[in-house]
Design a protein around this motif. Structure first.
Motif, PDB file in Angstrom:
ATOM      1  N   THR A 169     -52.735 -15.554  37.602  1.00  0.00           N
ATOM      2  CA  THR A 169     -51.990 -14.340  37.321  1.00  0.00           C
ATOM      3  C   THR A 169     -50.528 -14.631  37.621  1.00  0.00           C
ATOM      4  OG1 THR A 169     -53.880 -13.015  37.999  1.00  0.00           O
ATOM      5  CG2 THR A 169     -51.760 -11.891  37.847  1.00  0.00           C
ATOM      6  N   THR A 197     -46.629 -12.991  37.662  1.00  0.00           N
ATOM      7  CA  THR A 197     -45.790 -11.795  37.626  1.00  0.00           C
ATOM      8  C   THR A 197     -44.350 -12.227  37.389  1.00  0.00           C
ATOM      9  OG1 THR A 197     -47.266 -10.659  39.163  1.00  0.00           O
ATOM     10  CG2 THR A 197     -45.062  -9.731  38.874  1.00  0.00           C
ATOM     11  N   ASN A 215     -40.508 -10.835  37.202  1.00  0.00           N
ATOM     12  CA  ASN A 215     -39.533  -9.778  37.462  1.00  0.00           C
ATOM     13  C   ASN A 215     -38.331 -10.092  36.587  1.00  0.00           C
ATOM     14  OD1 ASN A 215     -40.932  -8.288  39.509  1.00  0.00           O
ATOM     15  ND2 ASN A 215     -40.611 -10.073  40.824  1.00  0.00           N
ATOM     16  N   LYS A 240     -40.703  -5.564  34.208  1.00  0.00           N
ATOM     17  CA  LYS A 240     -41.677  -6.448  34.843  1.00  0.00           C
ATOM     18  C   LYS A 240     -42.794  -6.750  33.852  1.00  0.00           C
ATOM     19  CE  LYS A 240     -41.092  -5.045  39.606  1.00  0.00           C
ATOM     20  NZ  LYS A 240     -41.765  -4.821  40.868  1.00  0.00           N
ATOM     21  N   ARG A 292     -46.796  -8.825  33.811  1.00  0.00           N
ATOM     22  CA  ARG A 292     -47.851  -9.567  34.510  1.00  0.00           C
ATOM     23  C   ARG A 292     -48.709 -10.192  33.424  1.00  0.00           C
ATOM     24  NH1 ARG A 292     -49.915  -6.607  39.518  1.00  0.00           N
ATOM     25  NH2 ARG A 292     -49.837  -4.893  38.041  1.00  0.00           N
ATOM     26  N   TRP A 316     -52.144 -12.729  32.690  1.00  0.00           N
ATOM     27  CA  TRP A 316     -53.371 -13.365  33.168  1.00  0.00           C
ATOM     28  C   TRP A 316     -53.726 -14.462  32.173  1.00  0.00           C
ATOM     29  CZ3 TRP A 316     -52.334  -8.244  33.569  1.00  0.00           C
ATOM     30  CH2 TRP A 316     -52.561  -7.614  34.797  1.00  0.00           C
ATOM     31  N   GLU A 321     -49.440  -7.442  30.703  1.00  0.00           N
ATOM     32  CA  GLU A 321     -49.063  -6.082  31.087  1.00  0.00           C
ATOM     33  C   GLU A 321     -47.545  -6.021  31.089  1.00  0.00           C
ATOM     34  OE1 GLU A 321     -49.883  -2.984  34.785  1.00  0.00           O
ATOM     35  OE2 GLU A 321     -49.854  -5.132  35.203  1.00  0.00           O
ATOM     36  N   LEU A 345     -48.353  -1.824  37.022  1.00  0.00           N
ATOM     37  CA  LEU A 345     -46.916  -1.946  37.246  1.00  0.00           C
ATOM     38  C   LEU A 345     -46.188  -0.609  37.077  1.00  0.00           C
ATOM     39  CD1 LEU A 345     -46.174  -5.291  35.339  1.00  0.00           C
ATOM     40  CD2 LEU A 345     -46.311  -4.954  37.819  1.00  0.00           C
TER      41      LEU A 345
END
Length: 192
Positions: A17, A19, A21, A27, A29, A31, A66, A110
């Motif tokens: 995963t 993430t 920023n 943001k 994310r 996977w 996401e 998020l």
């Protein structure tokens, strides 16, 4: 911009995963090799089949993305995941599972602080997912591409967002997960 990676290696395959920023409070994310626990009972399935060349992908692949992107007083949001199972039948079947009722609320998303986020894909977004996937699906080759991992926001989601997430999900499935750089991932989601 900062990058955070967490990962597991289930069954010897890469599962991680990531993430990101991004600038302007955005943001994302991602996977790779796994999906977030957002499966939902697909009451209906929208599908399309097309001719395809033999797949160069040798194993089942998973990818999800996401996005949370504040835009003025509104924050764009969506989460979509896909599973690709390659075969040698020279056909690509794209399936989009959707549900009629809103499923459980997703507290860890998020966008949870600014929107009500629910697991599942509504019938409003299913055609957009199919359209977005079909734009780039030929890169997968022969097999079954199934979308049955999703979350949507009451305010921040739209058909356009899910069309873009479907395209990004397919691009992630065709990428070599272990060699994707932060710059490549950021470029993939730069449309937000």
């Amino acid at each position: 911009m900062s990058l955070t990676i967490t990962g597991v290696t289930p069954g010897g395959s890469i599962g991680k995963t990531i993430t990101l920023n991004l600038s302007h409070h955005r943001k994302a994310r991602i996977w790779l090799g796994e999906l977030p626990d957002l499966s939902y009972p697909g009451v209906e399935v929208l599908e399309r089949q097309q001719d395809a060349k033999a797949s160069t992908i040798a194993e089942i692949k998973y990818a999800a993305v996401e996005i949370f992107a504040p835009k003025g007083v509104r924050a764009l949001y969506g989460l979509l995941g896909a599973k690709f199972t390659p075969d040698n039948l020279e056909q690509l079947l794209v399936q989009v599972a959707f549900c009629g009722d809103t499923a459980k609320q997703v507290e860890w998303s998020l966008a949870a602080k600014v929107d009500k986020i629910y697991a599942g894909l509504t019938s409003e977004y299913a055609p957009s997912v199919l359209d977005g996937a079909l734009r780039v699906a030929e890169t997968l080759g022969s097999g079954v591409l199934r979308f049955e991992c999703a979350a949507h926001g009451v305010v921040g989601s739209s058909p356009k967002i899910f069309r873009q997430l479907a395209t990004i999900s397919v691009e992630l499935l065709t990428a070599r997960a272990e060699s994707l750089s932060e710059e490549e991932l950021t470029a993939l989601i730069s449309i937000f």
